[in-house]
Scaffold this motif. Structure first.
Motif, mmCIF file in Angstrom:
data_model
loop_
_atom_site.group_PDB
_atom_site.id
_atom_site.type_symbol
_atom_site.label_atom_id
_atom_site.label_comp_id
_atom_site.label_asym_id
_atom_site.label_seq_id
_atom_site.Cartn_x
_atom_site.Cartn_y
_atom_site.Cartn_z
ATOM 1 N N ALA A 1 0.988 -1.107 0.172
ATOM 2 C CA ALA A 1 0.167 0.111 0.542
ATOM 3 C C ALA A 1 0.982 1.230 0.412
ATOM 4 N N GLY A 2 2.515 1.466 0.397
ATOM 5 C CA GLY A 2 3.677 2.517 0.462
ATOM 6 C C GLY A 2 2.883 3.041 0.987
ATOM 7 N N LYS A 3 1.908 3.084 2.809
ATOM 8 C CA LYS A 3 1.664 4.308 3.031
ATOM 9 C C LYS A 3 2.805 5.056 4.703
ATOM 10 N N VAL A 4 2.879 3.010 4.987
ATOM 11 C CA VAL A 4 3.788 2.924 6.569
ATOM 12 C C VAL A 4 5.303 2.426 5.710
ATOM 13 N N VAL A 5 6.483 3.438 6.733
ATOM 14 C CA VAL A 5 7.584 2.405 6.006
ATOM 15 C C VAL A 5 8.206 2.979 7.371
ATOM 16 N N GLY A 6 9.524 1.552 6.723
ATOM 17 C CA GLY A 6 10.027 1.065 7.111
ATOM 18 C C GLY A 6 9.683 -0.597 8.454
ATOM 19 N N ALA A 7 10.575 -0.790 8.063
ATOM 20 C CA ALA A 7 10.163 -2.752 8.492
ATOM 21 C C ALA A 7 9.256 -2.732 10.366
ATOM 22 N N ASP A 8 9.867 -1.757 10.879
ATOM 23 C CA ASP A 8 9.362 -2.063 12.243
ATOM 24 C C ASP A 8 8.184 -1.712 12.197
#
Length: 100
Positions: free
Chosen positions: A42-49
Motif C-alpha cells: 500500500a506504500g503508506k507505511v515506511v520502515g520494517a519495524d
C-alpha cells in the motif's frame, strides 16, 4: 518442543513450538506475513519495524473484535481506545513521512 524455521518479511527465524501447535503457528506466520505484505504494498507505511507493528496491531484489533463480539460490556470504551491508538499512529506516520 520442536524447532521451526519460519520466514517473515524475508527474514528467517528459528522458533520453538509445541508439536501440537505447529499447524496453527504456521497459519499465524502466513497471516502475519500476508498482512505485512499488504501494508508494504500500500506504500503508506515506511520502515520494517513500523510495518510489522501496524500488521500486528491490525491483527490484534481483529482478534479482539471477534473475542468481544458477543459481549457489549466495555465494547464502546474498547473501540474508543483502539480509535485513539490509530489516530496516534496515523499522526506519528505523518510526521515520519515529512522527514523524508
Amino acid at each position: 518442543m520442536k524447532n521451526l524455521d519460519i520466514t517473515i518479511m524475508g527474514r528467517d527465524f528459528r522458533i520453538a513450538c509445541p508439536e501440537q501447535e505447529e499447524t496453527s503457528l504456521m497459519m499465524a506466520v502466513e497471516l502475519l506475513d500476508d498482512r505485512i505484505e499488504q501494508i508494504k504494498s500500500a506504500g503508506k507505511v515506511v520502515g520494517a519495524d513500523r510495518i510489522a507493528i501496524m500488521a500486528a496491531l491490525n491483527i490484534t484489533h481483529e482478534m479482539l473484535n471477534l473475542k468481544m463480539a458477543n459481549s457489549d460490556v466495555g465494547m464502546a470504551e474498547f473501540r474508543q481506545r483502539i480509535q485513539h491508538m490509530q489516530e496516534i499512529i496515523d499522526q506519528a506516520m505523518l510526521e515520519q513521512n515529512r522527514l523524508f
